[in-house]
Structure formats: C-alpha cells, structure tokens
Design an enzyme around this catalytic site. Structure first.
Site, mmCIF file in Angstrom:
data_model
loop_
_atom_site.group_PDB
_atom_site.id
_atom_site.type_symbol
_atom_site.label_atom_id
_atom_site.label_comp_id
_atom_site.label_asym_id
_atom_site.label_seq_id
_atom_site.Cartn_x
_atom_site.Cartn_y
_atom_site.Cartn_z
ATOM 1 N N SER A 40 0.871 -1.185 0.000
ATOM 2 C CA SER A 40 0.000 0.000 0.000
ATOM 3 C C SER A 40 0.901 1.226 0.000
ATOM 4 C CB SER A 40 -0.942 -0.015 1.210
ATOM 5 O OG SER A 40 -0.256 0.265 2.397
ATOM 6 N N HIS A 152 -3.405 -6.107 2.633
ATOM 7 C CA HIS A 152 -2.474 -7.100 3.182
ATOM 8 C C HIS A 152 -3.139 -8.453 3.432
ATOM 9 C CE1 HIS A 152 0.418 -3.788 4.844
ATOM 10 N NE2 HIS A 152 0.461 -3.911 3.536
ATOM 11 N N GLU A 161 -4.357 -2.471 9.343
ATOM 12 C CA GLU A 161 -3.547 -3.002 10.432
ATOM 13 C C GLU A 161 -4.155 -2.716 11.802
ATOM 14 O OE1 GLU A 161 0.466 -1.556 9.975
ATOM 15 O OE2 GLU A 161 0.341 -1.739 7.796
ATOM 16 N N GLU A 202 1.865 -9.441 7.024
ATOM 17 C CA GLU A 202 2.755 -9.024 8.103
ATOM 18 C C GLU A 202 2.685 -9.962 9.311
ATOM 19 O OE1 GLU A 202 2.172 -4.800 8.772
ATOM 20 O OE2 GLU A 202 3.097 -4.338 6.839
ATOM 21 N N ASP A 239 -3.685 1.204 11.743
ATOM 22 C CA ASP A 239 -3.290 1.829 10.479
ATOM 23 C C ASP A 239 -4.367 1.514 9.456
ATOM 24 O OD1 ASP A 239 -2.325 2.863 8.192
ATOM 25 O OD2 ASP A 239 -0.507 1.647 8.086
ATOM 26 N N GLU A 282 -2.584 5.682 12.348
ATOM 27 C CA GLU A 282 -1.712 6.040 11.210
ATOM 28 C C GLU A 282 -2.573 6.246 9.966
ATOM 29 O OE1 GLU A 282 1.560 3.308 10.841
ATOM 30 O OE2 GLU A 282 1.536 3.445 8.657
ATOM 31 N N ASP A 309 2.052 8.420 7.262
ATOM 32 C CA ASP A 309 2.835 7.471 6.460
ATOM 33 C C ASP A 309 2.758 7.912 4.989
ATOM 34 O OD1 ASP A 309 3.866 5.295 5.073
ATOM 35 O OD2 ASP A 309 2.348 3.871 5.728
ATOM 36 N N LYS A 334 10.098 4.984 6.799
ATOM 37 C CA LYS A 334 10.388 3.816 5.970
ATOM 38 C C LYS A 334 11.550 4.167 5.056
ATOM 39 C CE LYS A 334 5.634 1.967 5.627
ATOM 40 N NZ LYS A 334 4.358 2.144 4.886
ATOM 41 N N HIS A 362 8.905 -1.238 9.178
ATOM 42 C CA HIS A 362 9.159 -2.218 8.120
ATOM 43 C C HIS A 362 8.259 -1.916 6.927
ATOM 44 C CE1 HIS A 362 5.569 -4.937 9.400
ATOM 45 N NE2 HIS A 362 5.274 -3.685 9.437
ATOM 46 N N LYS A 385 7.641 -0.395 14.282
ATOM 47 C CA LYS A 385 6.502 -1.125 13.740
ATOM 48 C C LYS A 385 7.088 -2.204 12.849
ATOM 49 C CE LYS A 385 3.071 -0.063 10.508
ATOM 50 N NZ LYS A 385 2.162 0.817 9.768
#
Ligand code: PGA
Ligand code: ZN
Length: 425
Positions: A40, A152, A161, A202, A239, A282, A309, A334, A362, A385
């Site tokens: 994403s 994900h 998330e 994840e 998130d 997030e 993010d 990131k 990550h 994270k």
C-alpha cells in the site's frame, strides 16, 4: 574506502524479487543489506524500479541490480565509507532525478545501507552504535500488527492493520513476551469464534471479520485472555491506510458498507478512540487530503498519536508541508520511501525538532535484513513497527532488538508510554 559493490536479485517475504547489495572496503570490512518493498505504497514514494516483462510477473529487479553493479558502484568506489552523507549525495547525483526514477530507489538504498554496515564493521561496532554513538540506549516500544486487513489480506476488513502496543512493559524483552502472549491468546479467541487463524502479509491473523469495532473488541479480549490489562499494559494502534479507501473525495469503507467525508471520518475516529484503548492512528486521512488531515489533527491530536505514512513518505519536503499545515504529530519512517539512509535521518531530525514522534517501520514485503531495529535504537525514537511477533521476516527485527537490549545491559532503557508524548498515561 569503498573497494567493491556487488548486487544480486533475491526474494522477499512475499516471494517477489528485491535487491541485495554487498559492499567491501579496502580494509576488507564487509556490509550487506536487502531492500524491503511495500504494497500500500504512497504515491509520492521514491521509485521502486521493476523490470516489467514476464519473469516474476514483471516484478524482477535485474535493471536495478545492473545499475548498482554499473553506475552506482563506479560512483562510490574510492569514497570514504564513513562519510555517509557524501556517499548518499553521490548516489543521488548519479541518479539525477528527485524521485530516484532513473536508477531506482531500490538500487540506491541497497548501496546506502550496505555502505553503512561496512563502515560499522570496519570500526568493529554494532550498527546501532555506529549510527547512534555511545549514547544510543533507548529500546523502542513495538507496535505489533496482529490482525491484517486491507490490501495485506483477503478478508473484508477495511482497516489494514490492528496493532497491539505493549507500552506498559518494563523492558523490550518483556514487551515482546507480552506481545507474543497476546498473539497466542488471540489465536485462541479467534478459534473459539470459529474464525480462521491463517495469516496475512505481516504475520497477523486475517480472519473473516468485517467491522473495525469488532476487530478492536477481539484484540481487547485477547489482551485480557493473556492476563494483561488493556490500556495500561497493552494498548492498541490502528493503520487504516485510508489512501487506499479514498475515492472521489470520500472514504469508502466497503466491508462495513459506509461512505464518509472527512467530517464523518473525524467523528468516526473520535468515537472509536472513546471506546477502545487506542494510542495511535496512522494515515487516518488520505495522502492528498491535507484539509482532512488538519481537521483530524486539531480534533484528536492532543489525545492520540496521529502518524503520517503515505502523506509524508519519509520525505523532508512533504513533512515540512505537513508541519506548516499542522498535520499529524508523528512521522512513520520507511527507509525505502525516500531511498537513502542520510535522507531518512534528515527527515527524522526535522520531525524531532518540530516535536513530532518518529515510528521506524518495516514494509509489508520484508526480508531477513534487520537494519530498522538498529535504526530505531540509534535514533532513540522510541517506537518500531515490525509486524506480528511471528514469521521470520518480522521476528528477525524483534530478535535483533533482544540482542541489542542484552548487549546494552544495565544501560538499556525501554521507551514506554513516554514515547507517545500524550501527556500523563
Ligand atoms: P506497505 O504497508 O509496506 O504495504 O506499504 C505498510 C503501511 O501502510 O504502513
Ligand atoms: Zn501505513
């Protein structure tokens, strides 16, 4: 100085190709790094160069590898490896574009990180100490993604998330244990409800839940089942990655059958925060919705950590714009969004100067590379994270933090609730 630079194509945790780089210095010291990859991704991220064509479904990185072995190796050969900024500037200049679109951010970042590792090895220092100096001693609170949705996973959860945050622990080791215990308790809670315990990208479970509230309630139940106190011991973080939900000026929660404007979404997050022990959200607004972001920050910014993010993409210019507009109060970090170590540190320094918290992160496509664990300790940012406390691509980072904590011994400090800068806890 840098003697040889060699890249090869390897696989990431999703089975897609990525770039690995090895650097050898004149002294014989060596460093190796592997570049992660997002799913994403923010639209303003530096370019991840992919081959196209038929091999690996077009996801090969042989061109990026060739750029490392050709132009980038030639550019940094003979340079002093400890001059990281010069190395990174040289790599960026060799590319010559603002978004690293010619040679690829995956090519440039691989060299940047491998040089840092080689320079640390030359001084016989662990990476966190090489980058952070003798004062680096703060272990981050882990934000562990234990329920996966969005892009994900294949379920109907809109929110990407759902993280558990063992901020009340006394040490990183205890936080990791709590996280692992809640994760195992969560497996039991899901099973008892007849839900699948297969996992997403994840390492978090990807059950056929639909509503965000339902997922949060399941997490609170798991924390309690593990014998821990929600909020005080283990809090929650979300998130929702809303850039993925934003279309024609509205937020589409398809799994929940809801369509919200920025006003409605603000009210929705406020309500959720009232009902669940959430300390961090997030991308609560989309990457281009600066007004929605500012509204959310004004409304919730003193109560909840609001992490940017996709909106910031670890880019100092995007972050500066956000600071001007009073958007968010924390930066997600990131390394491959911006594509070099020096620029990453520069963006983190800007965030810190402006009172923003930093969360080192990550990507959903990861590898055995553990650089982000060292980066979190080097900068003392207090939060990392790195996915669920399961699957080797995720626990590699947590295990590295266990090693660092052990090595620091009595000097180690766990960041704890203070990392979230939300006043009294
Ligand atoms: P990505 O997602 O690595 O797939 O981009 C992670 C995130 O949105 O934080
Ligand atoms: Zn995100």
């Amino acid at each position: 100085e840098v003697a040889t630079v060699h890249a090869r194509q390897v696989l990431d945790s999703r089975g897609n190709p990525t770039v690995e780089v090895e650097v050898e210095l004149g002294s014989g010291a060596r460093g190796r790094a592997i570049v992660p990859s997002g799913a994403s991704t923010g639209s303003h991220e530096a370019l991840e160069l992919r081959d196209g064509g038929s091999a690996y479904g077009g996801k090969g990185v042989t061109q990026a590898v060739a750029h490392v072995n050709g132009e980038l190796a030639a550019a940094v050969r003979g340079l002093e490896a400890s001059h990281q900024e010069l190395i990174d500037q040289t790599l960026c200049d060799a590319d010559g574009t603002p978004g690293k679109t010619r040679l690829g951010a995956n090519a440039i970042l691989g060299v940047s990180l491998a040089v840092a590792r080689a320079a640390a090895a030359e001084r016989d220092l662990p990476l966190y100490r090489y980058l952070g100096g003798v004062g680096a001693h703060v272990l981050p609170v882990p934000l562990m993604n234990v329920l996966n949705g969005g892009v994900h996973a294949d379920n109907a959860l809109d929110c990407q998330e759902f993280m558990i945050v063992p901020l009340g622990a006394a040490s990183f080791g205890e936080a990791l244990r709590w996280g692992a215990e809640v994760y195992q308790a969560l497996r039991g809670v899901l099973r008892a409800r007849g839900l699948a315990t297969t996992v997403g990208d994840e390492g978090g479970f990807a059950p056929a839940l639909q509503a965000t509230e339902e997922a949060c309630a399941v997490l609170v139940a798991a924390i309690e089942a593990a014998g821990l106190r929600p909020h005080r011991d283990v809090a929650l973080a979300l998130d929702p990655a809303t850039s993925e939900l934003f279309e024609d000026g509205a937020y589409h929660f398809k799994g929940e059958g809801r369509r919200l404007d920025a006003d409605g979404l603000c009210a929705y997050w406020s309500e959720l925060v009232r009902h669940f022990p959430i300390v961090s959200i997030e991308d609560g607004m989309a990457e281009e919705d600066w007004d929605g972001w500012a509204q959310l920050t004004a409304q919730l910014g003193d109560r909840v950590q609001l992490v940017g993010d996709d909106v910031f993409v670890t880019n100092p210019e995007r972050l500066a714009e956000g600071i001007r507009r009073r958007v968010a109060n924390a930066l997600l970090v990131k390394v491959n969004q911006i594509g070099s170590l020096s620029e990453t540190l520069q963006t983190m320094a800007l965030a810190t100067r402006q009172g923003y918290a930093c969360v080192v992160s990550h990507r959903s496509g990861e590898t055995e590379d553990t650089t982000i664990a060292d980066l979190a300790v080097a900068t003392g940012c207090g939060q990392i994270k790195a996915g669920a406390p399961a699957r080797t691509d995720r626990v590699a980072k947590y295990n590295q933090l266990l090693r660092i904590e052990e090595e620091l011994g009595d000097a180690a400090r766990f960041a704890g609730p203070a990392a979230f800068r939300l006043g009294q806890w």
